[in-house]
Design an enzyme around this catalytic site. Sequence first.
Site, PDB file in Angstrom:
ATOM      1  CD  GLU A 179     -49.113 -29.269  54.379  1.00 54.68           C
ATOM      2  OE1 GLU A 179     -47.749 -29.279  54.478  1.00 54.68           O
ATOM      3  OE2 GLU A 179     -49.885 -28.642  54.943  1.00 54.68           O
TER       4      GLU A 179
ATOM      5  CD  GLU B 258     -51.517 -31.921  58.176  1.00 56.72           C
ATOM      6  OE1 GLU B 258     -51.255 -30.611  58.629  1.00 56.72           O
ATOM      7  OE2 GLU B 258     -51.031 -32.587  57.373  1.00 56.72           O
TER       8      GLU B 258
HETATM    9  C1  BG6 Z   1     -48.638 -29.236  57.844  1.00 54.13           C
HETATM   10  C2  BG6 Z   1     -47.797 -30.641  57.682  1.00 54.13           C
HETATM   11  O1  BG6 Z   1     -48.302 -28.305  57.182  1.00 54.13           O
HETATM   12  O2  BG6 Z   1     -48.871 -28.548  58.854  1.00 54.13           O
HETATM   13  C3  BG6 Z   1     -47.575 -31.064  58.964  1.00 54.13           C
HETATM   14  O3  BG6 Z   1     -48.664 -31.463  56.976  1.00 54.13           O
HETATM   15  C4  BG6 Z   1     -47.375 -30.090  60.046  1.00 54.13           C
HETATM   16  O4  BG6 Z   1     -46.735 -32.071  58.895  1.00 54.13           O
HETATM   17  C5  BG6 Z   1     -48.533 -29.236  60.209  1.00 54.13           C
HETATM   18  O5  BG6 Z   1     -47.224 -30.506  61.420  1.00 54.13           O
HETATM   19  C6  BG6 Z   1     -48.532 -28.222  61.321  1.00 54.13           C
HETATM   20  O6  BG6 Z   1     -47.413 -27.591  61.097  1.00 54.13           O
HETATM   21  P1  BG6 Z   1     -46.175 -27.519  62.297  1.00 54.13           P
HETATM   22  O7  BG6 Z   1     -44.984 -26.822  61.666  1.00 54.13           O
HETATM   23  O8  BG6 Z   1     -46.831 -26.613  63.278  1.00 54.13           O
HETATM   24  O9  BG6 Z   1     -45.967 -28.741  62.783  1.00 54.13           O
END
Ligand code: BG6
Length: 505
Positions: A180, A389
């Site tokens: 990111e 993701e």
């Molecule tokens: C992304 C990141 O922004 O979102 C991850 O790359 C992160 O590291 C994921 O865990 C989900 O966000 P969160 O805050 O729910 O863990």
Amino acid sequence: MEEKQKIFPPGFLWGGAVAANQAEGAWQADGKGDSVADHITAGTKTSPRRFTEQIRPEENYPSHEAIDFYHRYEEDIALFAEMGFKVFRISIAWTRIFPKGDEISPNRAGIAYYRKVFETCKKYGIEPLVTLSHYEMPYYLCEHYGGWTNRQTIAFFLRYCETVFREYQDLVHYWLTFNEMNTLVSRFGTLLAGGILPEDGEDLFGRKRLGSPETVAEKSRRFTALHHQFLAGAQAVKMAHEINPENKVGCMLSAAGVYPYTCSPEDVLEAQAQMERSNWLCGDVCVRGAYPYFAERFFRENGVQIRKEAGDDEILKNGKVDFLSFSYYSSRCATADPKVIQTAGNMMLGVPNPYLEASEWGWIIDPKGLRYLLNELYGRYQIPLMVVENGLGAVDRVTEDGQIHDDYRIAYLSEHIRQMWEAVNDGVELLGYTPWGCIDLISASTGEMKKRYGFIYVDKDDEGKGTLERKKKDSFAWYRECIRTNGASVLSTNKKRINYDKKTG
Ligand code: BG6
């Protein structure tokens, strides 16, 4: 006429994703140095995580133990294999290989550890997809060099890259540079992505300072840090190809479609400007090898001065990525009207969308937005894409008989998979899908354990208590079937209505 069976293209890479600092724990084991993530306390939805210069005994730092993947990787990878994973996205903790970041020789114990992890993947026929830097920069580099604001950091990073490219050339062929990296386009990424330290005790996203405008000098430092990452990423791509021509290297963005809040031309222009800044600026540099045409005016009008050197343009041109990967959780709306309220969503601010629901953490849920974004990205870049993701952070309940019925997660993922399939049929070249936190792990934004994403439940609570025992949720069998049938099991079932934020009653 009989309808053709819906299915993903052959060889589609189904899998899951984690990051070292959110899963491994063992923060000081076998010579590991502390990373920036190790200095961030736990928080909640309402009380932000804080950065501390020293590790304070009275504080809870979730990365220190996380889910202890460091010691349990064999069990965890075996479970991923049971689901049929073709790919597993994991990051290497830079501080296991170079504990401080500026050493000449690597830490052999760290190298040996990841070799065992990748060999375990190989044993099960799982392709590792390795992020080189996922919010876990060596703390020493932040403290003594100013993180990515310092041009010397590029050389340290490339030494680390060369080490892991050479060490794992027989085991790893898919790499991602910076997780990111576009979060550095806004102030939110200053610490986690840029390694630029705030004051002791300040909250993770520098929200204390967000009330006051960022100075021109701060902005310039942030964009200089980003420029250094562009240079480092481009040189890493080139190096990876030279070391092993089989290597495929991608960039990784936090991507979100930005919709105009209304059809007023002001809102349309605002949405366009936000798409440019948050998605295209980084995408263009990594994929096309040059800053986009709109960057100059944006930098000029914001007083941003980047410390560039002769030859930088050439470096960017010679290190274009092979594919583009991104995280997708939300879309957002943009408006030129300052009165419209702001809401949370994947670490960025946005305006609520009256047509969409949100998760318990206020993240807007927009499966069709994924199809939209895939088309936007592919239309612009025409290179393979990968969703690395995606997922629903939600509270899970273990029933008396030890089951976890996460039908809300199944519904969420099913809808996103259906929309990915639509995009593939639109003509988008999509390599694979690795839902986030395929095993429950620490939340990056809040440091909580209860914000769970996994197909596998980990017995641990926000205070750090629990046995760390792993349990399969209902979504485990559902995802296994999805992979076994290459998506057909999901594509042949109908949408199930879930009221996301009310699901816990
Ligand atoms: C992304 C990141 O922004 O979102 C991850 O790359 C992160 O590291 C994921 O865990 C989900 O966000 P969160 O805050 O729910 O863990």
